[in-house]
Design a protein around this motif. Structure first.
Motif, PDB file in Angstrom:
ATOM      1  N   VAL A 391     -18.128  50.077  91.603  1.00 39.05           N
ATOM      2  CA  VAL A 391     -16.679  49.862  91.643  1.00 39.05           C
ATOM      3  C   VAL A 391     -16.361  48.527  90.969  1.00 39.05           C
ATOM      4  CG1 VAL A 391     -14.673  49.569  93.132  1.00 39.05           C
ATOM      5  CG2 VAL A 391     -16.464  51.216  93.749  1.00 39.05           C
ATOM      6  N   MET A 392     -15.472  48.562  89.982  1.00 37.23           N
ATOM      7  CA  MET A 392     -15.186  47.367  89.191  1.00 37.23           C
ATOM      8  C   MET A 392     -14.440  46.324  90.019  1.00 37.23           C
ATOM      9  SD  MET A 392     -15.655  45.836  86.369  1.00 37.23           S
ATOM     10  CE  MET A 392     -16.326  47.182  85.372  1.00 37.23           C
ATOM     11  N   THR A 393     -14.913  45.096  89.920  1.00 37.86           N
ATOM     12  CA  THR A 393     -14.275  43.923  90.506  1.00 37.86           C
ATOM     13  C   THR A 393     -14.337  42.814  89.468  1.00 37.86           C
ATOM     14  OG1 THR A 393     -16.364  43.085  91.410  1.00 37.86           O
ATOM     15  CG2 THR A 393     -15.049  44.554  92.830  1.00 37.86           C
ATOM     16  N   ASP A 394     -13.640  41.731  89.722  1.00 39.90           N
ATOM     17  CA  ASP A 394     -13.733  40.581  88.813  1.00 39.90           C
ATOM     18  C   ASP A 394     -15.179  40.107  88.707  1.00 39.90           C
ATOM     19  OD1 ASP A 394     -11.020  40.426  88.127  1.00 39.90           O
ATOM     20  OD2 ASP A 394     -10.540  39.223  89.893  1.00 39.90           O
ATOM     21  N   ALA A 395     -15.857  40.041  89.843  1.00 42.28           N
ATOM     22  CA  ALA A 395     -17.231  39.549  89.852  1.00 42.28           C
ATOM     23  C   ALA A 395     -18.157  40.482  89.074  1.00 42.28           C
ATOM     24  CB  ALA A 395     -17.715  39.393  91.294  1.00 42.28           C
ATOM     25  N   LEU A 396     -17.986  41.813  89.261  1.00 43.87           N
ATOM     26  CA  LEU A 396     -18.835  42.761  88.537  1.00 43.87           C
ATOM     27  C   LEU A 396     -18.547  42.697  87.040  1.00 43.87           C
ATOM     28  CD1 LEU A 396     -20.911  45.020  88.410  1.00 43.87           C
ATOM     29  CD2 LEU A 396     -19.078  46.667  88.897  1.00 43.87           C
ATOM     30  N   HIS A 397     -17.276  42.601  86.666  1.00 47.04           N
ATOM     31  CA  HIS A 397     -16.942  42.488  85.249  1.00 47.04           C
ATOM     32  C   HIS A 397     -17.640  41.290  84.620  1.00 47.04           C
ATOM     33  CE1 HIS A 397     -14.501  40.684  81.997  1.00 47.04           C
ATOM     34  NE2 HIS A 397     -14.514  41.926  81.545  1.00 47.04           N
ATOM     35  N   ASP A 398     -17.533  40.145  85.262  1.00 44.83           N
ATOM     36  CA  ASP A 398     -18.140  38.933  84.708  1.00 44.83           C
ATOM     37  C   ASP A 398     -19.656  39.069  84.628  1.00 44.83           C
ATOM     38  OD1 ASP A 398     -15.601  37.926  84.610  1.00 44.83           O
ATOM     39  OD2 ASP A 398     -15.819  36.609  86.342  1.00 44.83           O
ATOM     40  N   LYS A 399     -20.235  39.687  85.642  1.00 48.76           N
ATOM     41  CA  LYS A 399     -21.693  39.869  85.654  1.00 48.76           C
ATOM     42  C   LYS A 399     -22.130  40.801  84.524  1.00 48.76           C
ATOM     43  CE  LYS A 399     -23.489  39.917  89.706  1.00 48.76           C
ATOM     44  NZ  LYS A 399     -23.944  40.293  91.074  1.00 48.76           N
ATOM     45  N   LEU A 400     -21.351  41.855  84.270  1.00 55.92           N
ATOM     46  CA  LEU A 400     -21.706  42.799  83.209  1.00 55.92           C
ATOM     47  C   LEU A 400     -21.511  42.194  81.817  1.00 55.92           C
ATOM     48  CD1 LEU A 400     -20.293  46.139  84.666  1.00 55.92           C
ATOM     49  CD2 LEU A 400     -22.701  45.468  84.445  1.00 55.92           C
TER      50      LEU A 400
END
Length: 448
Positions: A391-400
């Motif tokens: 599930v996309m979050t700000d944290a996941l986006h930055d990590k990806l």
């Protein structure tokens, strides 16, 4: 219980390249062997995901495939170490190596067909992986696709997974690219719209003369049976063979639907009046008010629709009931298409707003905003059962983004595919990705 449409976008793979593999896809063929930029392609896709999340839409991500697919090359007779298999294929059969390196799984509209629980006999969300057997480079995707989907939607109480249909021409299945669902609200029983290019067993159905019709009626009917759909909730329509021959290889290149709205080109279907009438009648019986928005050929030609991917756009519902259309930049640069869109949003119809995104890397390979996403309607309990790692979050986006910058090349030519180091880079990246997305072991190299 509230329900939502969640978009799961395909993450562009590390071997994103322009192999020109897809006969019938004009953009894919016209950019064959151009130099690609996998890092930019992945970043463009992630930027779209984050933008939609920031607009309040529920957004997820679907992992790419392992490429090159050495196992597929071994099945074709190449032997030795992984490096030797790749080098021998490069010497003896470069087109097969290119096919084994395709990153086309990024277009998750082709990954599977999804039926929400409100439509199915057992009250679960059903997934059937697409066999994609019209093209070799895509036909090798569904085993990994199935494992990834099962890792994302693991709860057997809420989700049912079906293997791909038999991998023969009679059951050619291209997934959600030829499937749309209409409903009053996402949690209500809806009408599932299956579009096919030909019939495998009935010669009375016309067929295109130039390009192949990838989806068969029989495949669509089989998926509907597997998902436990009722006759009252299904409509079948045949694509116009003449537009297939102009490069409309999937229905999502000539039509897109959402909620109660179908946005389509005048020449999209055979027997259009019957199709619209049946959709309207069946949706009305389920409490909906079907609205058809027809784009006349006098305003936008089929050629301009294919060049701009006007219909390969995301049609999304706003909280106020209006709709937003997500289009690629190519729509803005096409004078007739942009003129039409300006008139459309000013007309007072259901589509009130257009947002433009730069997806050039994907577009040059033949896939627009709609190709990049798989729509899944979920109620609150089903949404809670989705693997939270995807599930996309700000944290996941930055990590990806950081992950992409660390592992992806910024230039990839056909000659680069012969470098065995590319496989090592891909496996290293994917091994880390499965940890980021909490998928477990879904790739063959992780299971040996």
């Amino acid at each position: 219980m509230s329900a939502y449409e969640m978009n799961f976008d395909g993450l562009v793979g590390p071997t994103h390249n322009y192999g020109g593999l897809s006969y019938g896809n004009v953009a894919s063929q016209s950019n064959s062997q151009a130099v690609s930029n996998p890092r930019e392609a992945a970043r463009q896709g992630l930027a779209k995901m984050k933008a939609l999340m920031d607009m309040g839409f529920k957004q997820g991500v679907l992992a790419p495939q392992e490429r090159p697919d050495v196992a597929a090359l071994r099945r074709l007779g190449f032997t030795g170490s992984d490096a030797e298999v790749i080098q021998r294929a490069a010497r003896e059969a470069m087109p097969l190596l290119v096919a084994s390196c395709s990153a086309s799984s990024m277009w998750t509209a082709n990954a599977c067909t999804v039926s929400p629980s409100a439509d199915t006999a057992d009250g679960r969300v059903h997934f059937t992986a697409a066999n994609l057997n019209c093209k070799f480079h895509r036909s090798i995707e569904h085993p990994t696709t199935s494992r990834v989907l099962q890792a994302m939607f693991a709860s057997q109480a809420h989700f049912a997974h079906h293997p791909a249909l038999p991998a023969v021409a009679q059951f050619g299945d291209e997934g959600a690219a030829n499937h749309t669902r209409f409903c009053k609200a996402y949690g209500d029983a809806g009408v599932e719209f299956f579009v096919y290019g030909r019939s495998a067993f009935d010669s009375r159905y016309p067929a295109p003369a130039r390009y192949p019709a990838r989806q068969t009626l029989e495949a669509s009917q089989a998926v509907a049976r597997l998902h436990g759909l009722s006759e009252a909730g299904v409509v079948y329509a045949q694509q116009n063979p003449a537009v297939i021959d102009q490069g409309v290889f999937h229905n999502d290149v000539i039509a897109v639907g959402n909620g109660e709205v179908l946005f389509y080109h005048q020449d999209a279907f055979l027997d259009t009046d019957r199709v619209l009438s049946e959709l309207g009648d069946k949706l009305a019986r389920r409490g909906g008010n079907f609205q058809a928005v027809c784009v006349p050929a006098s305003a936008v030609s089929v050629q301009d629709a294919v060049r701009s991917y006007l219909f390969n756009s995301q049609l999304l519902s706003r909280a106020d009931g209006s709709m937003l259309l997500i289009v690629p930049e190519e729509c803005k640069s096409n004078a007739s298409v942009w003129r039409y869109l300006e008139q459309l949003t000013a007309s007072g119809g259901p589509i009130r707003e257009v947002r433009v995104f730069d997806l050039k890397q994907s577009m040059q390979n033949g896939g627009g905003p709609a190709c990049l996403r798989l729509r899944v309607a979920l109620n609150e309990q089903e949404l809670a059962a989705v693997n939270p790692g995807v599930v996309m979050t700000d944290a996941l986006h930055d990590k990806l983004v950081t992950w992409v910058d660390r592992h992806y090349r910024d230039r990839l030519s056909e000659a680069d595919l012969a470098d065995p180091q590319l496989l090592t880079e891909c496996r290293t990246a994917l091994d880390e990705l499965t940890q980021i997305l909490k998928l477990g072991s879904v790739y063959p190299f992780q299971m040996t």
